[in-house]
Motif scaffolding. Structure first.
Motif, mmCIF file in Angstrom:
data_model
loop_
_atom_site.group_PDB
_atom_site.id
_atom_site.type_symbol
_atom_site.label_atom_id
_atom_site.label_comp_id
_atom_site.label_asym_id
_atom_site.label_seq_id
_atom_site.Cartn_x
_atom_site.Cartn_y
_atom_site.Cartn_z
ATOM 1 N N ILE A 1 27.395 -0.539 -9.747
ATOM 2 C CA ILE A 1 27.243 -0.707 -10.655
ATOM 3 C C ILE A 1 27.491 -1.094 -12.030
ATOM 4 N N GLY A 2 28.497 -2.659 -11.535
ATOM 5 C CA GLY A 2 29.019 -2.625 -12.589
ATOM 6 C C GLY A 2 30.452 -2.532 -13.586
ATOM 7 N N GLU A 3 31.007 -1.204 -12.520
ATOM 8 C CA GLU A 3 32.079 -1.030 -12.559
ATOM 9 C C GLU A 3 33.003 -1.150 -12.181
ATOM 10 N N ASP A 4 34.393 -1.297 -12.261
ATOM 11 C CA ASP A 4 35.406 -2.241 -11.421
ATOM 12 C C ASP A 4 36.811 -0.885 -10.983
ATOM 13 N N ARG A 5 37.039 -1.034 -10.304
ATOM 14 C CA ARG A 5 38.008 0.014 -9.858
ATOM 15 C C ARG A 5 39.488 -0.214 -8.555
ATOM 16 N N LEU A 6 40.811 -0.124 -8.906
ATOM 17 C CA LEU A 6 41.711 -0.413 -8.133
ATOM 18 C C LEU A 6 42.214 0.111 -7.121
ATOM 19 N N VAL A 7 42.554 -0.551 -6.344
ATOM 20 C CA VAL A 7 41.460 1.007 -4.694
ATOM 21 C C VAL A 7 43.200 0.351 -3.895
ATOM 22 N N ASP A 8 43.514 -0.543 -4.186
ATOM 23 C CA ASP A 8 44.548 -1.263 -3.165
ATOM 24 C C ASP A 8 45.492 -2.246 -3.690
#
Length: 156
Positions: free
Chosen positions: A141-148
């Motif tokens: 939905i246009g959001e980003d998250r650092l996951v690794d």
């Protein structure tokens, strides 16, 4: 709700899917938030109506627990979630990454901030130590998250 979906720069942010087809570990939109399903329980149909699916899910970005109930035959919104790997070219003074996409998937990104949590600290430390740092960014939905975060040991 499909009208809102079309306004996000053309690309769909979620797709409809029958509630009974959603699996544990899959994704679902709950109250406008993209979530990962951690549990599903199905109640038997009552006298009036159909079986209901009870979803327990975790917000992909905030970690908040959310719950939703839907008739099994009804459509629910499933967020389109991507995970892309990038090479960290730079982390600027205001904490934003310069990210080069791996294997030509996507575009250069300079709009994602390096978070102050464990993964962000790891990326910053490895980068400052001169390592070749690769990050995985989850987008929905246009959001980003650092996951690794990991070191690229292959070398170029």
């Amino acid at each position: 709700s499909s009208g809102i979906n079309a306004e996000y720069g053309g690309a769909a942010k979620w797709i409809p899917q029958q509630a009974s087809a959603i699996k544990k570990g899959g994704h679902i939109m709950i109250k406008g938030r993209p979530c990962k399903v951690v549990n599903i329980s199905t109640s038997k149909p009552g006298k009036h109506g159909s079986a209901k699916c009870n979803f327990t899910a975790i917000d992909l970005f905030t970690g908040d627990k959310k719950e939703a109930i839907s008739p099994g035959h009804a459509n629910v919104d499933v967020p389109i979630v991507t995970r892309l790997e990038y090479t960290v070219m730079d982390i600027d003074d205001s904490g934003f990454f310069s990210l080069m996409p791996n294997e030509g998937q996507g575009e250069m990104r300079e709009d994602i901030r390096c978070p102050d949590d464990g993964e962000g600290e790891k990326a910053r430390t490895m980068f400052n130590d001169g390592k070749d740092v690769m990050v995985t960014i989850l987008t929905a939905i246009g959001e980003d998250r650092l996951v690794d975060v990991k070191e690229n040991t292959k070398g170029n």
